[in-house]
Design an enzyme around this catalytic site. Structure first.
Site, PDB file in Angstrom:
ATOM      1  N   ASP A  13      19.874   4.860   3.387  1.00  0.00           N
ATOM      2  CA  ASP A  13      19.493   4.565   4.766  1.00  0.00           C
ATOM      3  C   ASP A  13      20.612   4.997   5.689  1.00  0.00           C
ATOM      4  O   ASP A  13      21.581   5.630   5.245  1.00  0.00           O
ATOM      5  CB  ASP A  13      19.022   3.113   4.951  1.00  0.00           C
ATOM      6  N   PHE A  33       6.642  10.592   3.469  1.00  0.00           N
ATOM      7  CA  PHE A  33       5.655   9.596   3.927  1.00  0.00           C
ATOM      8  C   PHE A  33       5.799   9.272   5.409  1.00  0.00           C
ATOM      9  O   PHE A  33       4.997   8.530   5.977  1.00  0.00           O
ATOM     10  CB  PHE A  33       5.683   8.326   3.064  1.00  0.00           C
ATOM     11  N   ARG A  77      15.033   2.727   3.831  1.00  0.00           N
ATOM     12  CA  ARG A  77      15.121   1.453   3.096  1.00  0.00           C
ATOM     13  C   ARG A  77      14.514   0.321   3.903  1.00  0.00           C
ATOM     14  O   ARG A  77      15.039  -0.796   3.933  1.00  0.00           O
ATOM     15  CB  ARG A  77      16.566   1.142   2.672  1.00  0.00           C
ATOM     16  N   SER A  78      13.410   0.593   4.563  1.00  0.00           N
ATOM     17  CA  SER A  78      12.739  -0.476   5.297  1.00  0.00           C
ATOM     18  C   SER A  78      12.105  -1.428   4.298  1.00  0.00           C
ATOM     19  O   SER A  78      11.846  -1.077   3.144  1.00  0.00           O
ATOM     20  CB  SER A  78      11.674   0.090   6.231  1.00  0.00           C
ATOM     21  N   CYS A  86       0.775  -1.261   0.000  1.00  0.00           N
ATOM     22  CA  CYS A  86       0.000   0.000   0.000  1.00  0.00           C
ATOM     23  C   CYS A  86       0.793   1.291   0.000  1.00  0.00           C
ATOM     24  O   CYS A  86       0.489   2.195  -0.772  1.00  0.00           O
ATOM     25  CB  CYS A  86      -0.842   0.104   1.251  1.00  0.00           C
TER      26      CYS A  86
HETATM   27  P1  NAD Z   1      11.742   1.803   9.886  1.00  0.00           P
HETATM   28  O1  NAD Z   1      12.222   2.240  11.209  1.00  0.00           O
HETATM   29  O2  NAD Z   1      11.556   0.358   9.596  1.00  0.00           O
HETATM   30  O3  NAD Z   1      12.768   2.340   8.769  1.00  0.00           O
HETATM   31  C1  NAD Z   1      13.365   3.604   8.824  1.00  0.00           C
HETATM   32  C2  NAD Z   1      14.357   3.774   7.670  1.00  0.00           C
HETATM   33  O4  NAD Z   1      14.876   5.102   7.680  1.00  0.00           O
HETATM   34  C3  NAD Z   1      15.539   2.825   7.749  1.00  0.00           C
HETATM   35  O5  NAD Z   1      15.875   2.398   6.451  1.00  0.00           O
HETATM   36  C4  NAD Z   1      16.644   3.727   8.334  1.00  0.00           C
HETATM   37  O6  NAD Z   1      17.931   3.302   8.003  1.00  0.00           O
HETATM   38  C5  NAD Z   1      16.301   5.043   7.680  1.00  0.00           C
HETATM   39  N1  NAD Z   1      16.843   6.186   8.422  1.00  0.00           N
HETATM   40  C6  NAD Z   1      16.618   6.516   9.706  1.00  0.00           C
HETATM   41  N2  NAD Z   1      17.290   7.629  10.028  1.00  0.00           N
HETATM   42  C7  NAD Z   1      17.942   8.027   8.928  1.00  0.00           C
HETATM   43  C8  NAD Z   1      18.808   9.120   8.628  1.00  0.00           C
HETATM   44  N3  NAD Z   1      19.125  10.028   9.532  1.00  0.00           N
HETATM   45  N4  NAD Z   1      19.298   9.222   7.373  1.00  0.00           N
HETATM   46  C9  NAD Z   1      18.991   8.310   6.436  1.00  0.00           C
HETATM   47  N5  NAD Z   1      18.179   7.272   6.666  1.00  0.00           N
HETATM   48  C10 NAD Z   1      17.663   7.123   7.888  1.00  0.00           C
HETATM   49  O7  NAD Z   1      10.401   2.606   9.627  1.00  0.00           O
HETATM   50  P2  NAD Z   1       9.229   2.391   8.525  1.00  0.00           P
HETATM   51  O8  NAD Z   1       8.329   1.286   8.923  1.00  0.00           O
HETATM   52  O9  NAD Z   1       9.799   2.369   7.163  1.00  0.00           O
HETATM   53  O10 NAD Z   1       8.425   3.726   8.719  1.00  0.00           O
HETATM   54  C11 NAD Z   1       9.030   4.966   8.453  1.00  0.00           C
HETATM   55  C12 NAD Z   1       8.039   6.082   8.640  1.00  0.00           C
HETATM   56  O11 NAD Z   1       7.018   5.966   7.686  1.00  0.00           O
HETATM   57  C13 NAD Z   1       7.344   6.094  10.004  1.00  0.00           C
HETATM   58  O12 NAD Z   1       7.174   7.431  10.417  1.00  0.00           O
HETATM   59  C14 NAD Z   1       6.013   5.468   9.719  1.00  0.00           C
HETATM   60  O13 NAD Z   1       5.026   5.927  10.606  1.00  0.00           O
HETATM   61  C15 NAD Z   1       5.771   5.954   8.331  1.00  0.00           C
HETATM   62  N6  NAD Z   1       4.859   5.131   7.567  1.00  0.00           N
HETATM   63  C16 NAD Z   1       3.936   5.782   6.868  1.00  0.00           C
HETATM   64  C17 NAD Z   1       3.028   5.107   6.122  1.00  0.00           C
HETATM   65  C18 NAD Z   1       2.037   5.891   5.340  1.00  0.00           C
HETATM   66  O14 NAD Z   1       1.113   5.323   4.795  1.00  0.00           O
HETATM   67  N7  NAD Z   1       2.195   7.186   5.234  1.00  0.00           N
HETATM   68  C19 NAD Z   1       3.063   3.714   6.071  1.00  0.00           C
HETATM   69  C20 NAD Z   1       4.054   3.039   6.767  1.00  0.00           C
HETATM   70  C21 NAD Z   1       4.949   3.772   7.509  1.00  0.00           C
END
Ligand code: NAD
Length: 319
Positions: free
Chosen positions: A207, A273, A184-185, A149
């Site tokens: 990341d 996002f 890069r999650s 999604c």
């Molecule tokens: P996660 O913690 O699994 O992944 C975070 C990623 O960001 C990792 O790849 C990490 O290495 C990178 N990162 C963190 N700090 C960094 C920096 N300073 N520089 C470069 N890269 C950095 O989180 P996630 O599940 O991917 O979620 C991320 C965000 O997206 C959250 O705020 C979550 O709420 C949001 N999200 C939004 C939606 C939506 O529909 N809008 C859906 C899912 C997640």
């Protein structure tokens, strides 16, 4: 002072899907007189998940779906509850609010959700198809594969913003575009970078550890994206990647993180996002188009995925 560009809200994008979604729901009146049923499983006390559930429920009901939030007090009972919903013919879609255990068991639970009801598109088969740029589940190309999604929502936002060039052949519509994705999650950043590269873009996937380049190669010679390691993360390298980037997408889950505005090329498109605001106000002095959040589009894609699953089940005579 007047700003050179515009801020685009997710609601403007999600509104363009209302007609398509509601008319499909209407066409299912015979099979689903009260609307297709989405079941959400909540087994944590995360207020953010609660909010997302609330929001999903409201959107569902406004578009003719039914939504049922099933709270599971004891985490160890969640697997059985999912299996029961898998078996229940009245349930059309299932989603789980993660984290539940907050470890690898969550990935296991994700795969317990039946492929036929996985509205979030997190099933391994869907992921593998996406990474391999395969659009259908069957050889006859009757059953469309489902995309996760949030990455799909970002793609749809980029279509709305006309970054996808509809004059180019389908599948190559990002040819010549450079994108930076900061995250890069396995849930969002990596699949998103793969989707964009599969559509022809050059993607810098950033990341906390390193920076990678996703492309289909010179002249888009490969059928699916290839990945190249560029080296450990540094601000210098990030700056270099951004110098000619047309699109910058952020998803850093931190309140304090702000993407350096000075790295943004004049007139680039910026999309965030993360639930935190990763760009500060000054982004508006640089970006042509700025999208501060994407959640509403994600929910539209969830419902669109659900209708596609119902369609697939109809075609397989499972409904
Ligand atoms: P996660 O913690 O699994 O992944 C975070 C990623 O960001 C990792 O790849 C990490 O290495 C990178 N990162 C963190 N700090 C960094 C920096 N300073 N520089 C470069 N890269 C950095 O989180 P996630 O599940 O991917 O979620 C991320 C965000 O997206 C959250 O705020 C979550 O709420 C949001 N999200 C939004 C939606 C939506 O529909 N809008 C859906 C899912 C997640």
């Amino acid at each position: 002072s007047t700003k050179p560009g515009r801020t685009i809200l997710a609601s403007s994008v999600s509104n363009t899907y209302v007609d398509e979604i509601t008319s499909k729901v209407e066409s299912l009146r015979k099979e689903r007189p009260n609307g297709p049923l989405l079941v959400g499983f909540l087994a944590n006390d995360d207020p953010a998940a609660e909010m997302y559930a609330n929001w999903t429920s409201k959107t569902c009901e406004s578009m003719g779906f039914r939504y049922e939030l099933r709270r599971v007090e004891e985490k160890d009972f969640l697997e059985e509850a999912i299996i029961e919903a898998n078996r229940d013919n009245a349930v059309d879609g299932i989603m789980v609010y993660f984290p539940v255990f907050g470890n690898a068991q969550d990935q296991y639970l994700q795969q317990v959700v039946s492929r036929e009801k996985d509205v979030e598109g997190l099933n391994h088969v869907y992921y593998q198809n996406m990474y391999h740029n395969i659009r259908y589940l069957d050889d006859k190309q009757q059953l469309k594969s489902i995309l996760p999604c949030t990455p799909l929502a970002v793609v749809k936002i980029m279509e709305y913003l006309k970054i996808y060039n509809s004059l180019l052949p389908q599948g190559n519509r990002l040819y010549g575009k450079k994108c930076v994705v900061v995250n890069r999650s396995e849930i969002v950043g990596r699949p998103l970078s793969a989707l964009l590269a599969n559509d022809g873009a050059i993607v810098y996937s950033v990341d906390i550890n390193n920076i990678q380049k996703f492309t289909r190669g010179e002249g888009l010679k490969f059928q699916k994206h290839q990945v190249e390691d560029l080296g450990p993360f540094s601000n210098e390298m990030l700056k270099e990647c951004c110098a000619d980037a047309d699109v910058i997408i952020t998803g850093v889950p931190s309140e304090s993180y702000k993407f350096p505005t000075e790295y943004i090329k004049e007139g680039a498109v910026c999309i965030n996002f993360s639930s935190n605001k990763n760009f500060d106000e000054s982004v508006k002095s640089k970006a042509s188009l700025y999208v501060p959040s994407t959640g509403k589009v994600t929910i539209s894609m969830l419902l669109r995925n659900m209708l596609r699953l119902v369609e697939n089940r109809q075609k397989m005579n499972l409904l």
